[in-house]
Enzyme design. Structure first.
Site, PDB file in Angstrom:
ATOM      1  N   ARG A   1      61.641  76.851 -20.465  1.00  0.00           N
ATOM      2  CA  ARG A   1      62.844  76.905 -19.637  1.00  0.00           C
ATOM      3  C   ARG A   1      62.417  76.631 -18.200  1.00  0.00           C
ATOM      4  NH1 ARG A   1      65.286  76.557 -23.670  1.00  0.00           N
ATOM      5  NH2 ARG A   1      66.852  77.943 -24.549  1.00  0.00           N
TER       6      ARG A   1
ATOM      7  N   GLU B   1      70.042  72.615 -15.146  1.00  0.00           N
ATOM      8  CA  GLU B   1      70.256  71.383 -15.938  1.00  0.00           C
ATOM      9  C   GLU B   1      71.748  71.151 -16.159  1.00  0.00           C
ATOM     10  OE1 GLU B   1      68.200  72.064 -19.621  1.00  0.00           O
ATOM     11  OE2 GLU B   1      66.306  72.383 -18.624  1.00  0.00           O
TER      12      GLU B   1
ATOM     13  N   HIS C   1      65.623  67.679 -21.415  1.00  0.00           N
ATOM     14  CA  HIS C   1      65.658  68.832 -22.342  1.00  0.00           C
ATOM     15  C   HIS C   1      65.935  68.344 -23.781  1.00  0.00           C
ATOM     16  CE1 HIS C   1      66.669  73.390 -22.879  1.00  0.00           C
ATOM     17  NE2 HIS C   1      66.084  72.890 -23.956  1.00  0.00           N
TER      18      HIS C   1
HETATM   19  C1  8YV Z   1      68.597  73.841 -27.204  1.00  0.00           C
HETATM   20  C2  8YV Z   1      66.545  74.941 -26.891  1.00  0.00           C
HETATM   21  O1  8YV Z   1      69.098  74.894 -27.914  1.00  0.00           O
HETATM   22  O2  8YV Z   1      66.229  76.027 -28.947  1.00  0.00           O
HETATM   23  C3  8YV Z   1      66.237  76.125 -27.730  1.00  0.00           C
HETATM   24  O3  8YV Z   1      65.977  77.171 -27.132  1.00  0.00           O
HETATM   25  O4  8YV Z   1      66.345  74.946 -25.736  1.00  0.00           O
HETATM   26  C4  8YV Z   1      67.140  73.738 -27.470  1.00  0.00           C
HETATM   27  O5  8YV Z   1      66.805  73.539 -28.786  1.00  0.00           O
HETATM   28  C5  8YV Z   1      69.331  72.587 -27.469  1.00  0.00           C
HETATM   29  O6  8YV Z   1      69.464  71.985 -26.240  1.00  0.00           O
HETATM   30  C6  8YV Z   1      70.667  72.763 -28.090  1.00  0.00           C
HETATM   31  O7  8YV Z   1      71.560  73.383 -27.235  1.00  0.00           O
END
Ligand code: 8YV
Length: 315
Positions: A234, A263, A281
């Site tokens: 993150r 983001e 991302h």
């Molecule tokens: C997001 C992610 O969920 O799994 C996670 O924590 O950051 C990604 O896989 C993806 O952008 C779907 O919202």
């Protein structure tokens, strides 16, 4: 089909919508705040939601859904959800771990290779049609055989480390406690001392308040002028202003980043830097993995409605 009422927050793929609407009376909203505008009569009946995205889901949202018993998150990271409030209200939360480990770890390695071997520049070199005039791409740097440090040796961190070991790297890691690893891996209790001892720093921490700014200015500086920093976790886990400053001043050699603060409206200072590889991302963004994430989210929903244990509970 009209089964239980289900609110799906976020933007879903067609295969997910079809699967959800074959089981539930599906109500789709683009984000958490839009759910507040659904009719009160519907909100009163909803016992579970499918949640996707990175905009916060907190107390006011939970309050607006008085019968809510499950937030089934699409993603391993659940930092958008106020878990403490959910637990206080007896709302269960599930996530989608493991099914995305390979993709995220692959992207981490890809960012390192793209950064060391200047893949983006190389592609532009060829596409521009200037190769015949310009000749060879300026020499880049060897990626294999160096020292890698992983901050956070959880499931994804471990997959990254295993891949890097195959690139003949010395593996260092920092986590709260030493883990069961091959004997040649080095544990560091302190992230600053680890950063000092490695060439590449991979961030694989869980997001959220507890890890906000964990990769501090001091850690970044300790990496040094030949160091590369890769973040697939993150944006919040890094002191981002300190990272920008280090990249601008050459305090570190470069970075490969898939995640950012705010983001998709990232700090425009990133766009001016030529020592960073930037990705939107997309760590888990393959068809195979996104299908598996959707399925795991729905399996958690089904378990909840059947009164069974959740498959991948968070709280
Ligand atoms: C997001 C992610 O969920 O799994 C996670 O924590 O950051 C990604 O896989 C993806 O952008 C779907 O919202």
């Amino acid at each position: 089909m009209a089964g239980h009422q289900l609110i799906a927050i976020g933007s879903y793929f067609e295969w997910d919508r079809e699967a959800m609407s074959s089981e539930y009376a599906l109500h789709e909203v683009p984000n958490a705040d839009a759910a507040l505008d659904l009719p009160a009569e519907l909100r009163a009946q909803v016992r579970a939601i499918a949640f996707k995205g990175h905009t916060p889901f907190g107390e006011k949202h939970m309050e607006s859904l008085p019968a809510l018993g499950l937030i089934a998150n699409y993603g391993v990271g659940f930092d958008a959800i106020d878990i403490a409030t959910a637990s206080m209200r007896n709302i269960k939360v599930s996530n989608t771990p493991d099914v995305l480990n390979d993709d995220v770890a692959d992207l981490a390695v890809a960012l390192l290779l793209a950064q060391s071997r200047k893949l983006i520049e190389g592609s532009t070199w060829v596409r521009s049609g200037e190769w015949p005039n310009k000749g060879e791409l300026p020499l880049n740097r060897k990626a294999s055989g160096r020292r890698a440090g992983i901050v956070g040796l959880g499931r994804i961190g471990r997959e990254i480390a295993d891949r890097l070991a195959a690139f003949k790297m010395a593996i260092h890691y920092h986590s709260r406690k030493p883990k069961d690893t091959p004997p040649s891996w080095t544990y560091h209790a302190d992230p600053v001392s680890m950063a000092r001892d490695v060439d590449y720093l991979f961030i694989a921490l869980v997001g959220g308040k507890e890890t906000a700014g964990y990769v501090s200015k001091e850690v970044i500086e300790a990496l040094g002028p030949d160091g590369l920093l890769i973040n697939i976790s993150r944006g919040s886990t890094i002191d981002e202003p300190a990272l920008l400053e280090a990249l601008e001043n050459g305090t570190i050699r470069g970075a490969g980043l898939d995640v950012f603060n705010n983001e998709p409206n990232i700090d425009p200072r990133f766009l001016k830097l030529d020592n960073v590889v930037l990705q939107p991302h997309q760590g888990s963004g393959t068809i195979e993995t996104r299908k598996a994430m959707g399925k795991l989210q729905r399996d958690n929903l089904a378990a909840f409605f059947a009164g069974d244990e959740l498959i991948t509970p968070v709280n």
